[in-house]
Write a protein that holds these residues in place. Sequence first.
Motif, PDB file in Angstrom:
ATOM      1  N   THR A  25       0.718  -1.058   0.551  1.00 51.16           N
ATOM      2  CA  THR A  25      -0.161  -0.025  -0.058  1.00 51.16           C
ATOM      3  C   THR A  25       0.774   1.149   0.114  1.00 51.16           C
ATOM      4  OG1 THR A  25      -1.806  -0.360   1.039  1.00 51.16           O
ATOM      5  CG2 THR A  25      -1.809   1.209   1.352  1.00 51.16           C
ATOM      6  N   GLU A  26       2.308   1.253   0.988  1.00 48.69           N
ATOM      7  CA  GLU A  26       2.366   2.640   0.943  1.00 48.69           C
ATOM      8  C   GLU A  26       3.603   2.305  -0.782  1.00 48.69           C
ATOM      9  OE1 GLU A  26       3.885   4.342   2.813  1.00 48.69           O
ATOM     10  OE2 GLU A  26       2.278   4.247   4.548  1.00 48.69           O
ATOM     11  N   GLY A  27       3.781   1.665  -1.538  1.00 43.85           N
ATOM     12  CA  GLY A  27       4.210   1.820  -2.162  1.00 43.85           C
ATOM     13  C   GLY A  27       3.078   1.712  -3.597  1.00 43.85           C
ATOM     14  N   ALA A  28       1.993   2.281  -2.843  1.00 38.92           N
ATOM     15  CA  ALA A  28       1.099   2.494  -4.771  1.00 38.92           C
ATOM     16  C   ALA A  28       1.250   3.532  -4.902  1.00 38.92           C
ATOM     17  CB  ALA A  28       0.002   2.024  -3.204  1.00 38.92           C
ATOM     18  N   VAL A  29       2.345   4.672  -4.468  1.00 40.97           N
ATOM     19  CA  VAL A  29       2.137   6.090  -4.938  1.00 40.97           C
ATOM     20  C   VAL A  29       2.377   6.214  -6.449  1.00 40.97           C
ATOM     21  CG1 VAL A  29       3.019   6.710  -2.960  1.00 40.97           C
ATOM     22  CG2 VAL A  29       4.703   6.153  -4.782  1.00 40.97           C
ATOM     23  N   ILE A  41      -5.251   5.315   0.686  1.00 41.93           N
ATOM     24  CA  ILE A  41      -3.832   4.818   0.834  1.00 41.93           C
ATOM     25  C   ILE A  41      -3.545   5.157   2.564  1.00 41.93           C
ATOM     26  CG2 ILE A  41      -1.897   4.608   0.433  1.00 41.93           C
ATOM     27  CD1 ILE A  41      -1.357   5.941  -2.103  1.00 41.93           C
ATOM     28  N   GLY A  42      -3.533   6.273   2.769  1.00 35.73           N
ATOM     29  CA  GLY A  42      -3.326   6.292   4.275  1.00 35.73           C
ATOM     30  C   GLY A  42      -4.865   5.948   5.244  1.00 35.73           C
ATOM     31  N   GLY A  43      -5.665   5.637   4.599  1.00 35.57           N
ATOM     32  CA  GLY A  43      -6.974   5.311   5.373  1.00 35.57           C
ATOM     33  C   GLY A  43      -6.784   3.627   5.794  1.00 35.57           C
ATOM     34  N   VAL A  98      -5.883   0.955   8.302  1.00 37.17           N
ATOM     35  CA  VAL A  98      -6.342  -0.250   9.394  1.00 37.17           C
ATOM     36  C   VAL A  98      -5.324  -0.987   9.725  1.00 37.17           C
ATOM     37  CG1 VAL A  98      -8.277  -1.868   7.995  1.00 37.17           C
ATOM     38  CG2 VAL A  98      -8.794   1.162   7.946  1.00 37.17           C
ATOM     39  N   LEU A  99      -4.917  -1.452   8.240  1.00 38.94           N
ATOM     40  CA  LEU A  99      -4.000  -2.084   8.403  1.00 38.94           C
ATOM     41  C   LEU A  99      -2.956  -2.651   9.666  1.00 38.94           C
ATOM     42  CD1 LEU A  99      -2.741  -3.094   4.775  1.00 38.94           C
ATOM     43  CD2 LEU A  99      -4.089  -4.082   5.765  1.00 38.94           C
TER      44      LEU A  99
END
Length: 69
Positions: free
Chosen positions: A22-26, A35-37, A41-42
């Motif tokens: 998710t962090e690499g989803a930029v 992405i922050g949400g 949650v994770l």
Amino acid sequence: MLDATVTYTIAVLLCVGAVSITEGAVIVPIPQPAIGGAVNVLLVMIGTFLISLIIRLKRSADAAGGGAR
């Protein structure tokens, strides 16, 4: 007990991997708030799994030791 430990460990590892992805989803055009949400949650899920694992390990240790303090 070992099954529960393995289950929670796998859950934590999967969540950590999902946070990394998710962090690499930029690179992909996904809105930053989404992405922050997802990361938040994770991270909560990781904490929950770790707390559950620690409680189970503590109970197992208490049962193996006869519950003496």
